[in-house]
Design a protein around this motif. Sequence first.
Motif, mmCIF file in Angstrom:
data_model
loop_
_atom_site.group_PDB
_atom_site.id
_atom_site.type_symbol
_atom_site.label_atom_id
_atom_site.label_comp_id
_atom_site.label_asym_id
_atom_site.label_seq_id
_atom_site.Cartn_x
_atom_site.Cartn_y
_atom_site.Cartn_z
ATOM 1 N N ALA A 102 46.333 44.432 -16.884
ATOM 2 C CA ALA A 102 46.433 45.541 -18.063
ATOM 3 C C ALA A 102 46.850 46.869 -17.008
ATOM 4 O O ALA A 102 46.589 47.498 -15.837
ATOM 5 C CB ALA A 102 45.671 45.312 -18.839
ATOM 6 N N VAL A 103 47.118 47.535 -18.107
ATOM 7 C CA VAL A 103 47.454 49.090 -17.440
ATOM 8 C C VAL A 103 46.646 49.643 -18.372
ATOM 9 O O VAL A 103 46.809 50.438 -19.472
ATOM 10 C CB VAL A 103 49.127 49.450 -18.201
ATOM 11 C CG1 VAL A 103 49.708 50.807 -17.257
ATOM 12 C CG2 VAL A 103 50.244 48.060 -16.694
ATOM 13 N N GLY A 104 46.094 50.933 -17.731
ATOM 14 C CA GLY A 104 45.153 51.689 -18.695
ATOM 15 C C GLY A 104 46.561 53.382 -18.579
ATOM 16 O O GLY A 104 46.659 53.962 -17.505
ATOM 17 N N VAL A 105 46.241 53.728 -18.921
ATOM 18 C CA VAL A 105 47.502 55.248 -19.339
ATOM 19 C C VAL A 105 45.824 56.712 -19.948
ATOM 20 O O VAL A 105 45.742 56.461 -21.120
ATOM 21 C CB VAL A 105 48.456 54.771 -19.780
ATOM 22 C CG1 VAL A 105 49.398 56.857 -19.548
ATOM 23 C CG2 VAL A 105 49.168 53.671 -19.714
ATOM 24 N N GLY A 106 46.466 57.548 -18.874
ATOM 25 C CA GLY A 106 45.246 58.996 -20.208
ATOM 26 C C GLY A 106 46.620 59.899 -19.914
ATOM 27 O O GLY A 106 46.631 59.362 -19.109
ATOM 28 N N SER A 107 47.208 60.327 -20.853
ATOM 29 C CA SER A 107 48.053 61.389 -21.130
ATOM 30 C C SER A 107 47.970 62.580 -21.906
ATOM 31 O O SER A 107 47.109 62.465 -22.886
ATOM 32 C CB SER A 107 48.792 60.586 -21.708
ATOM 33 O OG SER A 107 50.469 61.359 -22.137
ATOM 34 N N ALA A 108 47.996 63.633 -21.615
ATOM 35 C CA ALA A 108 48.003 64.433 -22.407
ATOM 36 C C ALA A 108 48.535 64.382 -23.386
ATOM 37 O O ALA A 108 49.407 63.541 -23.363
ATOM 38 C CB ALA A 108 48.885 65.450 -21.463
ATOM 39 N N GLY A 109 48.022 65.477 -24.120
ATOM 40 C CA GLY A 109 47.861 64.718 -25.913
ATOM 41 C C GLY A 109 48.757 66.082 -26.159
ATOM 42 O O GLY A 109 49.201 66.833 -26.249
ATOM 43 N N PRO A 110 49.085 65.870 -28.074
ATOM 44 C CA PRO A 110 48.283 64.488 -28.511
ATOM 45 C C PRO A 110 49.296 63.665 -28.550
ATOM 46 O O PRO A 110 50.602 63.612 -28.111
ATOM 47 C CB PRO A 110 48.675 65.503 -29.734
ATOM 48 C CG PRO A 110 48.848 66.330 -29.969
ATOM 49 C CD PRO A 110 49.516 66.587 -28.762
ATOM 50 N N VAL A 111 48.321 62.516 -28.339
ATOM 51 C CA VAL A 111 49.387 60.911 -28.181
ATOM 52 C C VAL A 111 49.236 59.730 -29.550
ATOM 53 O O VAL A 111 48.288 60.234 -30.618
ATOM 54 C CB VAL A 111 49.023 60.298 -26.839
ATOM 55 C CG1 VAL A 111 48.364 60.391 -25.834
ATOM 56 C CG2 VAL A 111 46.941 59.442 -27.566
ATOM 57 N N ASP A 112 49.921 59.131 -30.156
ATOM 58 C CA ASP A 112 49.697 58.315 -31.061
ATOM 59 C C ASP A 112 49.443 56.527 -30.130
ATOM 60 O O ASP A 112 51.293 56.227 -29.744
ATOM 61 C CB ASP A 112 50.880 58.547 -31.260
ATOM 62 C CG ASP A 112 50.801 57.454 -32.883
ATOM 63 O OD1 ASP A 112 50.310 56.699 -33.225
ATOM 64 O OD2 ASP A 112 51.891 57.489 -34.123
ATOM 65 N N ALA A 113 48.551 56.010 -30.356
ATOM 66 C CA ALA A 113 48.215 55.340 -29.387
ATOM 67 C C ALA A 113 48.685 53.990 -30.446
ATOM 68 O O ALA A 113 49.116 52.600 -30.465
ATOM 69 C CB ALA A 113 47.016 54.922 -29.267
ATOM 70 N N ARG A 114 48.527 53.704 -31.577
ATOM 71 C CA ARG A 114 49.100 53.068 -32.444
ATOM 72 C C ARG A 114 50.565 52.492 -32.435
ATOM 73 O O ARG A 114 51.516 51.892 -32.509
ATOM 74 C CB ARG A 114 49.309 52.947 -34.080
ATOM 75 C CG ARG A 114 47.511 53.768 -34.504
ATOM 76 C CD ARG A 114 47.835 54.160 -35.886
ATOM 77 N NE ARG A 114 47.899 55.640 -36.032
ATOM 78 C CZ ARG A 114 47.645 56.344 -37.057
ATOM 79 N NH1 ARG A 114 46.882 56.548 -37.879
ATOM 80 N NH2 ARG A 114 48.135 58.099 -36.642
ATOM 81 N N ASN A 115 51.391 53.831 -32.465
ATOM 82 C CA ASN A 115 52.930 53.719 -32.358
ATOM 83 C C ASN A 115 53.430 53.383 -30.593
ATOM 84 O O ASN A 115 54.905 53.141 -30.467
ATOM 85 C CB ASN A 115 53.662 54.704 -32.438
ATOM 86 C CG ASN A 115 53.701 54.482 -34.302
ATOM 87 O OD1 ASN A 115 53.624 53.234 -34.623
ATOM 88 N ND2 ASN A 115 53.220 56.023 -34.688
ATOM 89 N N GLY A 116 52.592 54.227 -29.794
ATOM 90 C CA GLY A 116 52.657 54.554 -28.203
ATOM 91 C C GLY A 116 53.761 55.003 -27.615
ATOM 92 O O GLY A 116 54.064 55.234 -26.661
ATOM 93 N N THR A 117 53.533 55.771 -28.403
ATOM 94 C CA THR A 117 54.523 57.128 -28.107
ATOM 95 C C THR A 117 53.546 58.734 -27.959
ATOM 96 O O THR A 117 52.158 58.686 -28.159
ATOM 97 C CB THR A 117 55.302 57.956 -29.486
ATOM 98 O OG1 THR A 117 54.344 58.365 -30.236
ATOM 99 C CG2 THR A 117 55.675 56.831 -29.794
ATOM 100 N N VAL A 118 53.505 59.283 -27.081
ATOM 101 C CA VAL A 118 53.568 60.964 -26.842
ATOM 102 C C VAL A 118 53.857 62.494 -26.746
ATOM 103 O O VAL A 118 55.015 61.916 -26.888
ATOM 104 C CB VAL A 118 52.731 60.977 -24.769
ATOM 105 C CG1 VAL A 118 51.792 59.511 -24.735
ATOM 106 C CG2 VAL A 118 54.072 60.775 -24.204
#
Length: 321
Positions: free
Chosen positions: A66-82
């Motif tokens: 698996a790939v785990g990603v922590g990104s500066a945000g806001p993020v939208d995990a539902r749509n896979g966007t940041v």
Amino acid sequence: MTTDLVAAVDIGGTKIAGALVNGAGELLHRLQRPTRARESADSVLRSLTDVLTPLTEHPLWSRVGAVGVGSAGPVDARNGTVSPVNIAAWRDFPLVEGIRKTTGDLPVALVGDGAAIAAGEHWMGAARGRANALCMVVSTGVGGGLILDGRLRPGPTGNAGHIGHISVDFNGELCPCGGRGCVERIASGTNIARYALASGWRPAEPEGDLTAAGVALAARAGDPVALEAYERAARALAAGIAATATLVELETVVIGGGVSQSGEVLFGPLRRALGEYATLPFVSDLEVVPAELGTDAGLVGAAAVCWSDSDTFLSLGAAGN
């Protein structure tokens, strides 16, 4: 096929880091590239690809599940966007889609960088064994994530616990997020230095450090303006922490990031201010401790997200799986 590793990615405004991480939280192979945050969206994506490609070419890649990603945000995990505040070209940017162009069809778990750090500190750091904790990073920005009932709670979009954008001054300065008087606008390292300089502070040496670290050095030496800058930041942090603790009942607050390295210059006035703001019985004994994982907290946390709810791999808050 054995899949006992995860690929972890930590995306910030200054650097993008990646690593292969095992179940003990060890970074087996790590690399990073500059974010190029002021450049185009494709240029920032190239920085990310420059991190991911060597990971996929490593002999251990076949063990990654698996790939785990922590990104500066806001993020939208539902749509896979940041839409990171500090990466101007990424607005509703399809991050998960961009990652999969390099990593293939592996599950991708996306959360905000504060949530990732919370997962890491709960797994391997200062919040280990704590059931209810707020884990914060105070650096060029201010972020956070929540551990409640012993589990990471990133919320439906992956942004829960983002304490940096709680308003603590209703008539305060406009924040880049669009709000006013946000904790980040007062307490981030960038804004500590900005306030001190605007108030007349200068380092003792002509070529001295003009950042929050330089302000902290001056505060230790007793400079009144530097001390005021940190007192102001500490009160903003305390107000945000007290509000959060009152809302969800916390027992521990973990603080990491570059500004936390100032030590008692920050923690002293922060604990005093909490004594004024966190007064109800169920928050009055709130523990405040420094983070333990250092600069790799985001990578360890991004990996931790993949194991949050399973003995194998679970993409908590994952998009497109």
